[in-house]
Write a protein that holds these residues in place. Structure first.
Motif, mmCIF file in Angstrom:
data_model
loop_
_atom_site.group_PDB
_atom_site.id
_atom_site.type_symbol
_atom_site.label_atom_id
_atom_site.label_comp_id
_atom_site.label_asym_id
_atom_site.label_seq_id
_atom_site.Cartn_x
_atom_site.Cartn_y
_atom_site.Cartn_z
ATOM 1 N N PHE A 120 0.817 -1.217 -0.018
ATOM 2 C CA PHE A 120 -0.104 0.036 0.091
ATOM 3 C C PHE A 120 0.856 1.105 -0.080
ATOM 4 C CE2 PHE A 120 -2.145 3.464 2.465
ATOM 5 C CZ PHE A 120 -3.365 3.603 1.524
ATOM 6 N N PHE A 121 1.907 1.075 0.942
ATOM 7 C CA PHE A 121 3.000 2.177 1.055
ATOM 8 C C PHE A 121 3.360 2.641 -0.595
ATOM 9 C CE2 PHE A 121 2.553 2.005 5.467
ATOM 10 C CZ PHE A 121 3.001 3.314 5.739
ATOM 11 N N GLY A 122 3.867 1.387 -1.224
ATOM 12 C CA GLY A 122 4.315 1.477 -2.619
ATOM 13 C C GLY A 122 3.327 2.166 -3.449
ATOM 14 N N LEU A 123 2.057 1.890 -3.503
ATOM 15 C CA LEU A 123 1.151 2.257 -4.248
ATOM 16 C C LEU A 123 0.814 3.833 -4.107
ATOM 17 C CD1 LEU A 123 -1.122 1.914 -6.277
ATOM 18 C CD2 LEU A 123 -2.807 1.519 -4.525
ATOM 19 N N VAL A 124 1.047 4.315 -2.909
ATOM 20 C CA VAL A 124 0.843 5.336 -2.429
ATOM 21 C C VAL A 124 2.138 6.177 -3.053
ATOM 22 C CG1 VAL A 124 0.757 7.257 -0.765
ATOM 23 C CG2 VAL A 124 -0.896 5.441 -0.833
ATOM 24 N N GLY A 125 3.334 5.957 -2.793
ATOM 25 C CA GLY A 125 4.564 6.326 -3.185
ATOM 26 C C GLY A 125 4.400 6.442 -4.688
ATOM 27 N N GLY A 126 4.037 5.351 -5.414
ATOM 28 C CA GLY A 126 4.019 5.512 -7.000
ATOM 29 C C GLY A 126 3.199 6.597 -7.414
ATOM 30 N N LEU A 127 2.128 6.747 -7.001
ATOM 31 C CA LEU A 127 1.205 7.845 -7.255
ATOM 32 C C LEU A 127 1.856 9.188 -7.016
ATOM 33 C CD1 LEU A 127 -2.208 6.376 -5.915
ATOM 34 C CD2 LEU A 127 -1.486 6.654 -8.440
ATOM 35 N N PHE A 128 2.510 9.402 -5.895
ATOM 36 C CA PHE A 128 3.078 10.663 -5.436
ATOM 37 C C PHE A 128 4.232 10.729 -6.720
ATOM 38 C CE2 PHE A 128 1.614 10.909 -1.186
ATOM 39 C CZ PHE A 128 1.082 12.093 -1.133
ATOM 40 N N GLY A 129 4.865 9.687 -6.871
ATOM 41 C CA GLY A 129 6.082 9.817 -7.697
ATOM 42 C C GLY A 129 5.506 10.080 -9.260
ATOM 43 N N LEU A 130 4.578 9.891 -9.628
ATOM 44 C CA LEU A 130 3.865 9.890 -10.941
ATOM 45 C C LEU A 130 3.518 11.435 -11.017
ATOM 46 C CD1 LEU A 130 3.188 8.561 -13.828
ATOM 47 C CD2 LEU A 130 0.894 7.988 -12.625
ATOM 48 N N VAL A 131 2.868 11.877 -9.899
ATOM 49 C CA VAL A 131 2.474 13.445 -10.122
ATOM 50 C C VAL A 131 3.768 14.258 -9.847
ATOM 51 C CG1 VAL A 131 1.616 15.291 -8.530
ATOM 52 C CG2 VAL A 131 0.147 12.941 -8.564
ATOM 53 N N LEU A 132 4.746 14.008 -9.036
ATOM 54 C CA LEU A 132 6.030 14.914 -9.059
ATOM 55 C C LEU A 132 7.037 14.867 -10.261
ATOM 56 C CD1 LEU A 132 6.741 14.113 -4.955
ATOM 57 C CD2 LEU A 132 5.553 16.233 -6.396
ATOM 58 N N LEU A 133 7.299 13.567 -10.883
ATOM 59 C CA LEU A 133 7.877 13.462 -11.801
ATOM 60 C C LEU A 133 7.245 12.378 -12.974
ATOM 61 C CD1 LEU A 133 11.003 13.944 -12.702
ATOM 62 C CD2 LEU A 133 11.564 11.675 -11.600
ATOM 63 N N PRO A 134 6.361 12.963 -13.710
ATOM 64 C CA PRO A 134 5.913 12.123 -14.525
ATOM 65 C C PRO A 134 6.836 12.229 -15.875
ATOM 66 C CG PRO A 134 4.850 14.437 -14.748
ATOM 67 C CD PRO A 134 5.726 14.429 -13.406
ATOM 68 N N PRO A 135 6.681 11.121 -16.655
ATOM 69 C CA PRO A 135 5.744 9.675 -16.382
ATOM 70 C C PRO A 135 6.688 8.710 -15.687
ATOM 71 C CG PRO A 135 6.891 9.712 -18.601
ATOM 72 C CD PRO A 135 7.332 10.921 -17.831
ATOM 73 N N VAL A 136 8.057 8.997 -15.523
ATOM 74 C CA VAL A 136 8.796 7.777 -14.865
ATOM 75 C C VAL A 136 8.896 7.784 -13.336
ATOM 76 C CG1 VAL A 136 10.326 7.411 -16.896
ATOM 77 C CG2 VAL A 136 10.810 9.093 -15.273
ATOM 78 N N GLY A 137 8.311 8.989 -12.764
ATOM 79 C CA GLY A 137 8.471 8.972 -11.103
ATOM 80 C C GLY A 137 7.585 7.775 -10.370
ATOM 81 N N ILE A 138 6.875 7.063 -11.123
ATOM 82 C CA ILE A 138 6.172 5.891 -10.622
ATOM 83 C C ILE A 138 7.116 4.816 -9.906
ATOM 84 C CG2 ILE A 138 5.746 4.611 -12.632
ATOM 85 C CD1 ILE A 138 3.027 4.018 -11.405
ATOM 86 N N PHE A 139 8.231 4.640 -10.803
ATOM 87 C CA PHE A 139 9.234 3.785 -10.456
ATOM 88 C C PHE A 139 9.926 4.178 -9.037
ATOM 89 C CE2 PHE A 139 8.720 2.780 -15.115
ATOM 90 C CZ PHE A 139 8.071 1.562 -14.674
ATOM 91 N N PRO A 140 10.617 5.358 -8.854
ATOM 92 C CA PRO A 140 11.398 5.621 -7.729
ATOM 93 C C PRO A 140 10.292 5.931 -6.684
ATOM 94 C CG PRO A 140 11.389 7.360 -9.281
ATOM 95 C CD PRO A 140 10.888 6.298 -9.916
ATOM 96 N N GLY A 141 9.075 6.369 -6.925
ATOM 97 C CA GLY A 141 8.014 6.698 -5.776
ATOM 98 C C GLY A 141 7.736 5.370 -5.356
#
Length: 161
Positions: free
Chosen positions: A86-107
């Motif tokens: 769940f933390f990973g899902l939330v982090g991925g969404l934050f990463g996607l918002v902050l650094l689209p489109p690849v931010g999902i991976f580090p997030g």
């Protein structure tokens, strides 16, 4: 309009969907299927039949299964708990918002790492779980990219027949 021109136009309209497939969580396959359905309607389902459209829909369903399972399976094989996912899902969404489109991976990586640290796992165990999630997601993206290429090839095969 000639059939060949219609195939070329709709083939070009599939390109954005092909590019979207390289980024998790984007509706690439829904877009690809919608463009294919519009082609079928425009062509009167003469070349792209309903059965062909069903085959393309099966590729979409397979991509959904890959999207939902790849990162989760990678994290679970890495030892992550369900809460960390769940933390990973939330982090991925934050990463996607902050650094689209690849931010999902580090997030997602950071999210699983934080989730495991909150569970008071050792740093190396938390890192292993986060790495598993990252590898799973990258493998899932590669599989979805191959599925998108397969979708476009199938569309062109069906439409040009």
């Amino acid at each position: 309009m000639s059939h060949i021109a219609l195939v070329i136009i709709f083939g070009l309209l599939l390109l954005p969907g092909l590019l979207m497939a390289f980024v998790p969580m984007l509706p690439a396959f829904w877009y690809l299927l919608a463009v294919s359905a519009v082609f079928g309607i425009a062509d009167g389902f003469t070349h792209l039949t309903l059965q062909n459209l069903g085959t393309l829909a099966a590729v979409l369903l397979l991509s959904i299964a890959v999207d939902w399972s790849a990162g989760l399976l990678g994290a679970k094989f890495g030892g992550a708990a369900w809460k960390s996912l769940f933390f990973g899902l939330v982090g991925g969404l934050f990463g996607l918002v902050l650094l689209p489109p690849v931010g999902i991976f580090p997030g997602m990586f950071v999210g699983v790492l934080v989730g495991e640290m909150v569970r008071q796992k050792k740093g190396s165990e938390a890192f292993k779980a986060a790495t598993g999630a990252l590898i799973g997601s990258l493998v899932g993206s590669a599989i979805n990219s191959a599925l998108a290429i397969t979708f476009v090839i199938l569309f062109l095969f069906f439409a040009a027949a």
